[in-house]
Design a protein around this motif. Structure first.
Motif, PDB file in Angstrom:
ATOM      1  N   GLY A  42       6.228 -15.972 -15.169  1.00 51.91           N
ATOM      2  CA  GLY A  42       5.876 -16.115 -16.453  1.00 51.91           C
ATOM      3  C   GLY A  42       5.329 -17.328 -16.671  1.00 51.91           C
ATOM      4  O   GLY A  42       4.172 -17.261 -17.302  1.00 51.91           O
ATOM      5  N   ILE A  43       5.527 -18.589 -16.218  1.00 49.96           N
ATOM      6  CA  ILE A  43       5.017 -19.701 -16.568  1.00 49.96           C
ATOM      7  C   ILE A  43       3.552 -19.582 -15.833  1.00 49.96           C
ATOM      8  O   ILE A  43       2.591 -20.306 -16.548  1.00 49.96           O
ATOM      9  N   ALA A  44       3.427 -18.849 -14.827  1.00 53.12           N
ATOM     10  CA  ALA A  44       2.042 -19.319 -13.900  1.00 53.12           C
ATOM     11  C   ALA A  44       1.268 -18.157 -14.903  1.00 53.12           C
ATOM     12  O   ALA A  44      -0.089 -18.701 -15.151  1.00 53.12           O
ATOM     13  N   LEU A  45       1.646 -17.150 -15.077  1.00 52.39           N
ATOM     14  CA  LEU A  45       0.793 -16.128 -16.061  1.00 52.39           C
ATOM     15  C   LEU A  45       0.468 -16.820 -17.444  1.00 52.39           C
ATOM     16  O   LEU A  45      -0.865 -16.619 -17.897  1.00 52.39           O
ATOM     17  N   LEU A  46       1.282 -17.363 -18.123  1.00 51.61           N
ATOM     18  CA  LEU A  46       1.186 -17.996 -19.411  1.00 51.61           C
ATOM     19  C   LEU A  46       0.232 -19.331 -19.130  1.00 51.61           C
ATOM     20  O   LEU A  46      -0.906 -19.525 -19.935  1.00 51.61           O
ATOM     21  N   SER A  47       0.261 -20.044 -18.309  1.00 50.26           N
ATOM     22  CA  SER A  47      -0.835 -21.374 -17.931  1.00 50.26           C
ATOM     23  C   SER A  47      -2.107 -20.582 -17.365  1.00 50.26           C
ATOM     24  O   SER A  47      -2.985 -21.234 -17.622  1.00 50.26           O
ATOM     25  N   LEU A  48      -2.074 -19.264 -16.992  1.00 49.61           N
ATOM     26  CA  LEU A  48      -3.459 -18.775 -16.690  1.00 49.61           C
ATOM     27  C   LEU A  48      -4.355 -18.208 -17.828  1.00 49.61           C
ATOM     28  O   LEU A  48      -5.359 -18.417 -18.116  1.00 49.61           O
ATOM     29  N   TYR A  49      -3.337 -17.283 -18.251  1.00 53.27           N
ATOM     30  CA  TYR A  49      -4.033 -16.446 -19.718  1.00 53.27           C
ATOM     31  C   TYR A  49      -3.784 -16.881 -20.931  1.00 53.27           C
ATOM     32  O   TYR A  49      -4.343 -16.288 -21.843  1.00 53.27           O
ATOM     33  N   GLY A  50      -2.897 -17.719 -21.219  1.00 54.69           N
ATOM     34  CA  GLY A  50      -2.557 -18.588 -22.547  1.00 54.69           C
ATOM     35  C   GLY A  50      -3.871 -18.978 -23.218  1.00 54.69           C
ATOM     36  O   GLY A  50      -4.596 -19.552 -22.384  1.00 54.69           O
ATOM     37  N   SER A  51      -3.461 -19.445 -24.295  1.00 52.59           N
ATOM     38  CA  SER A  51      -4.599 -20.139 -25.259  1.00 52.59           C
ATOM     39  C   SER A  51      -4.478 -21.574 -24.514  1.00 52.59           C
ATOM     40  O   SER A  51      -3.659 -22.274 -24.659  1.00 52.59           O
ATOM     41  N   GLY A  52      -5.665 -21.814 -24.312  1.00 49.90           N
ATOM     42  CA  GLY A  52      -5.963 -23.053 -23.538  1.00 49.90           C
ATOM     43  C   GLY A  52      -5.605 -23.301 -21.954  1.00 49.90           C
ATOM     44  O   GLY A  52      -5.678 -24.253 -21.453  1.00 49.90           O
ATOM     45  N   GLY A  53      -5.068 -21.998 -21.372  1.00 49.95           N
ATOM     46  CA  GLY A  53      -5.106 -21.887 -20.037  1.00 49.95           C
ATOM     47  C   GLY A  53      -6.247 -21.854 -19.152  1.00 49.95           C
ATOM     48  O   GLY A  53      -7.429 -21.913 -19.839  1.00 49.95           O
ATOM     49  N   VAL A  54      -6.102 -21.642 -17.977  1.00 47.60           N
ATOM     50  CA  VAL A  54      -7.528 -21.822 -17.036  1.00 47.60           C
ATOM     51  C   VAL A  54      -8.377 -20.745 -17.346  1.00 47.60           C
ATOM     52  O   VAL A  54      -9.592 -20.786 -17.295  1.00 47.60           O
ATOM     53  N   ILE A  55      -7.784 -19.467 -17.825  1.00 47.11           N
ATOM     54  CA  ILE A  55      -8.853 -18.436 -18.233  1.00 47.11           C
ATOM     55  C   ILE A  55      -8.859 -18.187 -19.637  1.00 47.11           C
ATOM     56  O   ILE A  55      -9.826 -18.226 -20.192  1.00 47.11           O
ATOM     57  N   GLY A  56      -7.799 -18.328 -20.156  1.00 46.09           N
ATOM     58  CA  GLY A  56      -7.579 -18.268 -21.614  1.00 46.09           C
ATOM     59  C   GLY A  56      -8.410 -19.131 -22.454  1.00 46.09           C
ATOM     60  O   GLY A  56      -8.794 -18.847 -23.720  1.00 46.09           O
ATOM     61  N   GLN A  57      -8.518 -20.451 -21.943  1.00 42.56           N
ATOM     62  CA  GLN A  57      -9.320 -21.255 -22.913  1.00 42.56           C
ATOM     63  C   GLN A  57     -10.800 -20.872 -23.034  1.00 42.56           C
ATOM     64  O   GLN A  57     -11.647 -21.187 -23.977  1.00 42.56           O
ATOM     65  N   TYR A  58     -11.649 -19.931 -22.087  1.00 42.81           N
ATOM     66  CA  TYR A  58     -12.906 -19.635 -22.418  1.00 42.81           C
ATOM     67  C   TYR A  58     -12.935 -18.683 -23.623  1.00 42.81           C
ATOM     68  O   TYR A  58     -14.161 -18.062 -23.777  1.00 42.81           O
ATOM     69  N   LEU A  59     -11.918 -17.917 -23.984  1.00 44.24           N
ATOM     70  CA  LEU A  59     -11.635 -16.842 -25.018  1.00 44.24           C
ATOM     71  C   LEU A  59     -11.327 -17.536 -26.446  1.00 44.24           C
ATOM     72  O   LEU A  59     -11.314 -16.915 -27.261  1.00 44.24           O
ATOM     73  N   ASP A  60     -10.868 -18.982 -26.324  1.00 40.84           N
ATOM     74  CA  ASP A  60     -10.645 -19.607 -27.573  1.00 40.84           C
ATOM     75  C   ASP A  60     -11.841 -19.504 -28.485  1.00 40.84           C
ATOM     76  O   ASP A  60     -12.813 -19.909 -28.169  1.00 40.84           O
ATOM     77  N   PRO A  61     -11.421 -19.836 -29.977  1.00 42.49           N
ATOM     78  CA  PRO A  61     -12.363 -19.742 -30.850  1.00 42.49           C
ATOM     79  C   PRO A  61     -13.200 -21.092 -30.704  1.00 42.49           C
ATOM     80  O   PRO A  61     -12.680 -22.347 -30.323  1.00 42.49           O
ATOM     81  N   GLY A  62     -14.484 -21.141 -30.805  1.00 44.49           N
ATOM     82  CA  GLY A  62     -15.534 -22.182 -30.479  1.00 44.49           C
ATOM     83  C   GLY A  62     -16.128 -22.184 -29.075  1.00 44.49           C
ATOM     84  O   GLY A  62     -16.965 -22.723 -28.816  1.00 44.49           O
ATOM     85  N   THR A  63     -15.382 -21.387 -28.281  1.00 45.08           N
ATOM     86  CA  THR A  63     -16.195 -21.206 -27.122  1.00 45.08           C
ATOM     87  C   THR A  63     -17.226 -20.347 -27.107  1.00 45.08           C
ATOM     88  O   THR A  63     -17.437 -19.355 -28.037  1.00 45.08           O
ATOM     89  N   PHE A  64     -18.027 -19.952 -25.964  1.00 49.45           N
ATOM     90  CA  PHE A  64     -19.307 -19.229 -25.803  1.00 49.45           C
ATOM     91  C   PHE A  64     -18.552 -17.837 -25.887  1.00 49.45           C
ATOM     92  O   PHE A  64     -19.178 -16.895 -26.929  1.00 49.45           O
ATOM     93  N   LEU A  65     -17.713 -17.376 -25.256  1.00 44.76           N
ATOM     94  CA  LEU A  65     -17.158 -16.081 -25.079  1.00 44.76           C
ATOM     95  C   LEU A  65     -16.246 -15.819 -26.445  1.00 44.76           C
ATOM     96  O   LEU A  65     -16.561 -14.744 -27.265  1.00 44.76           O
TER      97      LEU A  65
END
Length: 290
Positions: free
Chosen positions: A114-137
């Motif tokens: 759970g922590i691994a998936l949260l760190s990966l896809y969560g807001s500010g995560g390795v992948i999730g950070q690119y979907l946060d408001p203010g980013t290109f995506l």
């Protein structure tokens, strides 16, 4: 003759002893806890139990739990067959490592996953950070009318968690069947004029179909009962991202043991139905192979 009779008696005694030990073990580990669940449910009237089972939060949890489990099992059925095919038919560097990683969801603790998936896809995560408001995506999605994308505290997060924990089932059920198919069968199909797709769908797929269905039912059953990974990654929002197992735990936190037991019985009955279907599929698979 006397020695033979004594030997037969000893064999029957040992067999009866082993059978008794096995039944006793199963009774204490499986039957006794299940009996206690039904006993706990009898403390409330049928009307009260029905109200708990059909309460709007419970119904919403059922819908999300079963739909997410169905989607996760379907995804892993497709990619499980592909992965099993690659592991059986191709040689590549790191093949043994990849084969071992398939079983990692079995061995990895739910909290770690759970922590691994949260760190990966969560807001500010390795992948999730690119979907946060203010980013290109994030800005591109906002122009399309999607204000915010959250891969964790959402239905997507629930499906991700269930896909992760059910990955090995289809792979491990299909893999032995593929290993048992002789390459000469495919060569004969190619000689007769079939291309690769025709060979797979008309020759290979019918042989792995029973194993694929069995793996699907096992993955579906496992996904229904998942708790730990979903608890961490889904946000557990009532009517939105709360699955049935988390709903049961919330009832226990409120000391509503009868209500939690009533909802648990629903999952238990569905699990028993899935178990019966799995056994029937395995019986059909054996007859098909014969």
């Amino acid at each position: 003759m006397l020695a033979i009779s004594v030997a037969v008696s000893h064999q029957r005694f040992h067999r009866s002893l082993l059978q008794g030990l096995a039944l006793t073990y199963i009774s204490f580990i499986v039957l006794l806890p299940l009996g206690v669940i039904f006993l706990e449910a009898t403390k409330s009237s049928w009307t009260e139990l029905w109200q708990v089972i059909t309460a709007p939060p419970a119904v919403a949890a059922y819908k999300l739990c079963f739909s997410a489990a169905l989607l996760a099992a379907s995804i892993n059925s497709v990619f499980g067959v592909i992965l099993a095919w690659i592991l059986v038919r191709y040689e590549f560097p790191g093949k043994r490592l990849a084969d071992g990683l398939v079983d990692l969801p079995f061995a990895m603790p739910a909290v770690v996953a759970g922590i691994a998936l949260l760190s990966l896809y969560g807001s500010g995560g390795v992948i999730g950070q690119y979907l946060d408001p203010g980013t290109f995506l994030g800005e591109s999605l906002r122009l399309l009318g999607i204000e915010q994308v959250n891969l964790t505290s959402s239905v997507i997060g629930v499906v991700f968690a269930k896909v992760f924990v059910t990955l090995p089932f289809v792979v491990r059920t299909v893999q032995p069947v593929l290993m048992g198919i002789e390459p000469e069968i495919e060569e004969a199909a190619h000689i007769l004029g079939a291309n690769s797709w025709q060979t797979f769908w008309r020759v290979i797929f019918p042989q792995i179909l029973p194993a694929t269905i069995t793996g699907f039912t096992l993955a579906f059953a496992r996904a229904i009962g998942e708790y730990g990974v979903v608890l961490i990654i889904s946000g557990n929002i009532p009517y939105e991202t709360m699955i049935t197992s988390v709903y049961i735990y919330r009832r226990l936190e409120q000391y509503d043991y009868s209500g939690a037991t009533a909802v648990a019985i629903v999952l238990l009955m569905i699990s028993m139905v899935i178990l019966i279907c799995t056994n029937l599929l395995q019986l059909w698979s054996r007859r098909y192979e014969a």
